[in-house]
Design a protein around this motif. Structure first.
Motif, PDB file in Angstrom:
ATOM      1  N   CYS A   5       0.827  -1.211   0.000  1.00 21.24           N
ATOM      2  CA  CYS A   5       0.000   0.000   0.000  1.00 21.24           C
ATOM      3  C   CYS A   5       0.863   1.264   0.000  1.00 21.24           C
ATOM      4  O   CYS A   5       0.515   2.252  -0.640  1.00 21.24           O
ATOM      5  CB  CYS A   5      -0.956   0.000   1.178  1.00 21.24           C
ATOM      6  N   LEU A   6       1.994   1.247   0.691  1.00 21.26           N
ATOM      7  CA  LEU A   6       2.880   2.414   0.683  1.00 21.26           C
ATOM      8  C   LEU A   6       3.415   2.684  -0.723  1.00 21.26           C
ATOM      9  O   LEU A   6       3.492   3.825  -1.163  1.00 21.26           O
ATOM     10  CB  LEU A   6       4.051   2.209   1.644  1.00 21.26           C
ATOM     11  N   LYS A   7       3.776   1.627  -1.417  1.00 20.35           N
ATOM     12  CA  LYS A   7       4.309   1.775  -2.770  1.00 20.35           C
ATOM     13  C   LYS A   7       3.234   2.264  -3.727  1.00 20.35           C
ATOM     14  O   LYS A   7       3.443   3.193  -4.503  1.00 20.35           O
ATOM     15  CB  LYS A   7       4.881   0.442  -3.255  1.00 20.35           C
ATOM     16  N   GLU A   8       2.063   1.649  -3.681  1.00 25.69           N
ATOM     17  CA  GLU A   8       0.997   1.978  -4.624  1.00 25.69           C
ATOM     18  C   GLU A   8       0.436   3.378  -4.419  1.00 25.69           C
ATOM     19  O   GLU A   8       0.144   4.073  -5.372  1.00 25.69           O
ATOM     20  CB  GLU A   8      -0.133   0.952  -4.514  1.00 25.69           C
ATOM     21  N   HIS A   9       0.285   3.784  -3.169  1.00 21.67           N
ATOM     22  CA  HIS A   9      -0.396   5.048  -2.889  1.00 21.67           C
ATOM     23  C   HIS A   9       0.531   6.227  -2.597  1.00 21.67           C
ATOM     24  O   HIS A   9       0.155   7.373  -2.819  1.00 21.67           O
ATOM     25  CB  HIS A   9      -1.376   4.858  -1.729  1.00 21.67           C
ATOM     26  N   LEU A  10       1.726   5.949  -2.092  1.00 22.11           N
ATOM     27  CA  LEU A  10       2.619   7.035  -1.696  1.00 22.11           C
ATOM     28  C   LEU A  10       3.986   6.982  -2.379  1.00 22.11           C
ATOM     29  O   LEU A  10       4.847   7.797  -2.094  1.00 22.11           O
ATOM     30  CB  LEU A  10       2.811   7.017  -0.176  1.00 22.11           C
ATOM     31  N   ASN A  11       4.182   5.990  -3.234  1.00 20.38           N
ATOM     32  CA  ASN A  11       5.444   5.807  -3.945  1.00 20.38           C
ATOM     33  C   ASN A  11       6.633   5.661  -2.984  1.00 20.38           C
ATOM     34  O   ASN A  11       7.725   6.162  -3.231  1.00 20.38           O
ATOM     35  CB  ASN A  11       5.685   6.934  -4.947  1.00 20.38           C
TER      36      ASN A  11
END
Length: 134
Positions: A5-11
């Motif tokens: 989720c950190l990668k998908e939403h906040l890069n």
């Protein structure tokens, strides 16, 4: 690495939080489920995607999930389970007064034997760690 989720939403690209044996310090699931996850026995599936097969510093294989000095477990939403987790890690259940634990037998861990063995390992590791700090 498990923080999709950190990668998908906040890069944000998460790093693996591993102990010296390659076990996770932060778990993505409830303890009684995660303790059954084993890369060697179950093979590769979503939990293991993008995780190194070998520990970055030691080179040892990573196939078990949980460190004996965990930082966090995800998946617990009810205050009861959070309290029970805290008690399991820091206090032995048989040391508590009956009024505290009277309803706890209605809420057992799904794989009770393995989970309780893990709690005992954590208590021993935390005791050793706190003794070495003093």
């Amino acid at each position: 690495i498990t923080a999709v989720c950190l990668k998908e939403h906040l890069n944000i690209y998460a790093e693996a939080a591993l102990d010296d044996l390659g076990r996770e310090l932060i778990s993505v699931g409830e303890i009684e489920d995660v303790l059954l996850w084993n890369r060697t026995e179950q093979g590769e599936w979503w939990y293991w995607v993008n995780k190194p097969v070998r520990h970055p510093q030691t080179g040892g294989e990573i196939h078990h999930c949980c460190s004996d000095l965990p930082i966090a477990f995800h998946g617990y939403k009810e205050a009861f389970w959070l309290h029970k987790l805290e008690v399991e890690f820091y206090i032995r259940m048989d040391e508590l007064p009956d009024e505290v634990t009277k309803n706890w037998n209605d809420h057992l861990w799904r794989n009770d034997e393995i989970t309780n063995q893990y709690f005992e390992r954590v208590r021993i590791a935390m005791n050793a760690a706190s003794t070495s700090i003093r």
